[in-house]
Design a protein around this motif. Structure first.
Motif, PDB file in Angstrom:
ATOM      1  N   LEU A 240       0.832  -1.206   0.000  1.00  0.00           N
ATOM      2  CA  LEU A 240       0.000   0.000   0.000  1.00  0.00           C
ATOM      3  C   LEU A 240       0.869   1.259   0.000  1.00  0.00           C
ATOM      4  CD1 LEU A 240      -2.820   1.260   0.157  1.00  0.00           C
ATOM      5  CD2 LEU A 240      -2.659   1.086   2.659  1.00  0.00           C
ATOM      6  N   MET A 241       1.929   1.246   0.791  1.00  0.00           N
ATOM      7  CA  MET A 241       2.836   2.398   0.829  1.00  0.00           C
ATOM      8  C   MET A 241       3.538   2.570  -0.523  1.00  0.00           C
ATOM      9  SD  MET A 241       2.357   3.807   3.673  1.00  0.00           S
ATOM     10  CE  MET A 241       3.605   5.061   3.399  1.00  0.00           C
ATOM     11  N   THR A 242       3.909   1.460  -1.147  1.00  0.00           N
ATOM     12  CA  THR A 242       4.545   1.521  -2.478  1.00  0.00           C
ATOM     13  C   THR A 242       3.594   2.147  -3.495  1.00  0.00           C
ATOM     14  OG1 THR A 242       5.892  -0.433  -1.995  1.00  0.00           O
ATOM     15  CG2 THR A 242       5.603   0.126  -4.309  1.00  0.00           C
ATOM     16  N   LEU A 243       2.312   1.767  -3.436  1.00  0.00           N
ATOM     17  CA  LEU A 243       1.302   2.334  -4.334  1.00  0.00           C
ATOM     18  C   LEU A 243       1.146   3.838  -4.094  1.00  0.00           C
ATOM     19  CD1 LEU A 243      -1.006   2.153  -6.397  1.00  0.00           C
ATOM     20  CD2 LEU A 243      -2.521   1.416  -4.543  1.00  0.00           C
ATOM     21  N   CYS A 244       1.090   4.233  -2.835  1.00  0.00           N
ATOM     22  CA  CYS A 244       0.883   5.652  -2.526  1.00  0.00           C
ATOM     23  C   CYS A 244       2.079   6.498  -2.951  1.00  0.00           C
ATOM     24  CB  CYS A 244       0.614   5.829  -1.039  1.00  0.00           C
ATOM     25  SG  CYS A 244      -1.019   5.223  -0.586  1.00  0.00           S
ATOM     26  N   GLU A 245       3.276   5.951  -2.795  1.00  0.00           N
ATOM     27  CA  GLU A 245       4.472   6.685  -3.240  1.00  0.00           C
ATOM     28  C   GLU A 245       4.479   6.829  -4.768  1.00  0.00           C
ATOM     29  OE1 GLU A 245       7.197   5.409   0.587  1.00  0.00           O
ATOM     30  OE2 GLU A 245       7.200   4.189  -1.213  1.00  0.00           O
ATOM     31  N   ALA A 246       4.000   5.783  -5.462  1.00  0.00           N
ATOM     32  CA  ALA A 246       3.913   5.858  -6.929  1.00  0.00           C
ATOM     33  C   ALA A 246       2.873   6.886  -7.371  1.00  0.00           C
ATOM     34  CB  ALA A 246       3.565   4.484  -7.502  1.00  0.00           C
ATOM     35  N   ASP A 247       1.914   7.170  -6.489  1.00  0.00           N
ATOM     36  CA  ASP A 247       0.820   8.098  -6.800  1.00  0.00           C
ATOM     37  C   ASP A 247       1.268   9.565  -6.767  1.00  0.00           C
ATOM     38  OD1 ASP A 247      -1.744   8.760  -7.490  1.00  0.00           O
ATOM     39  OD2 ASP A 247      -2.643   8.332  -5.544  1.00  0.00           O
TER      40      ASP A 247
END
Length: 472
Positions: free
Chosen positions: A369-376
């Motif tokens: 989830l953190m990886t997704l948010c950083e990609a966002d």
């Protein structure tokens, strides 16, 4: 003709050559193996062999010459055979001509020459063949200047592209997939033909389409493929949910970002950090709820209230429509979409209780989830970019700290329902759930530590509030 004996150093090629001589046929390596060798992409483990004759008979003869005589899988409908040996998968087919009807991508087939077989190939770069015959072993047969197209980095059909793509519309997706994987471009006439024949994609099975989409998603820069799907008009037939994100509306001088192009940036960002196909799917679908929830409010401008919740419901419908797995993989994508804004909200005020709830809800997937948010983070402002990443790092640090102390990941309540029943002499009842929930909330809020004795004391106090008396 140039020869490439180094491409055929593996002993299996001599074995195929010998087997072909034994049954009196010519044989060639064709397609991806040859293409990837010439591109220095490493030697493929999947090798396509064309026999000018029976591919099935050649496969059986090859098996008879190999140690252990590996099993030959025969697909009579397609006139093909396959065997595995030493980590390599060989597929054999007889050279053939093909003709198509409008309703199907499955052609009528008849025996043909090597040139007939090269004519039926999808792209010039996949029509390259290396001879396995004694008199010209390793010679390259390149009737459509495929080597030149490799050098120019171009995707081009051997014959008229309009006929090629109309006959087998899956080739339209394959063209886009190869352009994405190899970082090639699709030549002008092919792009026109794909655009003209886009609606023909409807006759292709959902499974075949998703197989190509997965390969696009796993490329180094997936946005190239999705931009081509959009440009050629294929996207609305496959993912109308993504097409709906396109465009920028303006009211009273207020605009929102183009969520389609933002999504492609997010997918590219996540591709730099993970090969997890389903996390890449989550990046692709994380904003699909924004189209149906978009509203304009005079006081606050454009809003997308509950787009994460709506988007997570749309994930199920999309997966079902496209015949994708409706199992834990789909649930993972749903969870990522549903929770995609949680760490963003958290980043501005990183409290222990909020982090505990995040870990509790995300479980094993909190890092994803953190990886997704950083990609966002797609802002072009360097100061904002740095600030947002620093904020997420604070969240990551806090997650580590809280998890080490409170062990919330895969949370199991310290007090079981059975112990609550035994303590108060209860039968299954509403009170047991009330006490269990109260213990969980107290731990997540940080009112009590995630420990047995503290939870037991809390249980007794809660029982007292509910007028329950412990059994002596």
């Amino acid at each position: 003709m140039p020869t490439y004996p180094n491409a055929l150093q593996h002993p299996i090629f001599k074995t195929v050559s010998q087997a072909a001589a034994n049954i009196g046929t010519d044989s060639y390596v064709i397609g991806g193996y040859v293409r990837d060798y010439l591109l220095n992409r490493g030697k493929a483990k999947d090798i396509d062999i064309v026999a000018v004759g029976s591919g099935i008979e050649l496969a059986k003869e090859v098996s008879s010459l190999l140690p252990g005589k590996p099993k030959v899988s025969i697909f009579k409908t397609y006139g093909t055979a396959m065997l595995k040996t030493g980590g390599i998968e060989l597929e054999f087919v007889g050279a053939r001509k093909e003709s198509y009807s409008k309703e199907s991508r499955n052609p009528a087939v008849e025996d043909g020459t090597l040139q007939d077989d090269q004519n039926r190939r999808d792209f010039t770069i996949n029509a390259l063949a290396l001879s396995l015959n004694d008199d010209n072993f390793g010679e390259l047969l390149d009737p459509f200047n495929g080597v030149e197209d490799l050098e120019k980095k171009v995707i081009k059909t051997p014959l008229d592209p309009d006929i090629t793509y109309s006959d087998d519309p899956l080739r339209m997706l394959r063209a886009i997939r190869f352009a994405t994987q190899l970082d090639f471009f699709i030549e002008k006439q092919s792009l026109k033909a794909i655009t003209k024949n886009a609606k023909r994609i409807k006759i292709i099975s959902k499974e075949r389409i998703i197989d190509e989409i997965n390969k696009i998603l796993l490329a180094d820069k997936p946005s190239k493929g999705f931009a081509l799907l959009e440009k050629t008009g294929l996207l609305p037939f496959i993912f109308p949910e993504l097409t709906a994100l396109k465009g920028v509306d303006e009211k009273e001088g207020q605009r929102h970002k183009d969520n389609f192009w933002h999504t492609l940036e997010v997918v590219d960002n996540i591709a730099k950090t993970t090969d997890n196909l389903w996390l890449r799917w989550a990046a692709l679908l994380h904003d699909i709820g924004k189209a149906p929830t978009k509203k304009f409010d005079k006081k606050i401008g454009w809003t997308f209230h509950a787009h994460e919740f709506v988007g997570s419901k749309m994930v199920y419908k999309l997966f079902k429509r496209m015949k994708m797995p409706l199992n834990d993989k789909m649930k993972f994508v749903q969870k990522m979409v549903l929770m995609s804004s949680r760490p963003i909200v958290l980043a501005s005020d990183v409290t222990d209780s909020a982090v505990r709830r995040l870990i509790f809800d995300a479980g094993d997937y909190v890092d994803d989830l953190m990886t997704l948010c950083e990609a966002d983070i797609t802002t072009k402002n360097p100061k904002k970019f740095k600030k947002y990443h620093n904020n997420f790092q604070k969240v990551r640090d806090k997650i580590e700290e809280v998890e080490a102390r409170d062990h919330i990941r895969n949370f199991q309540p310290p007090i079981s329902g059975e112990e609550i029943m035994d303590t108060f002499g209860l039968k299954p009842s509403r009170e047991i759930g009330v006490i269990k929930d109260a213990i969980k909330e107290a731990i997540l809020e940080g009112d009590i530590p995630n420990e047995y004795e503290a939870a037991k004391d809390f249980m007794l106090k809660k029982g007292e509030e509910l007028n329950l008396t412990p059994v002596k």
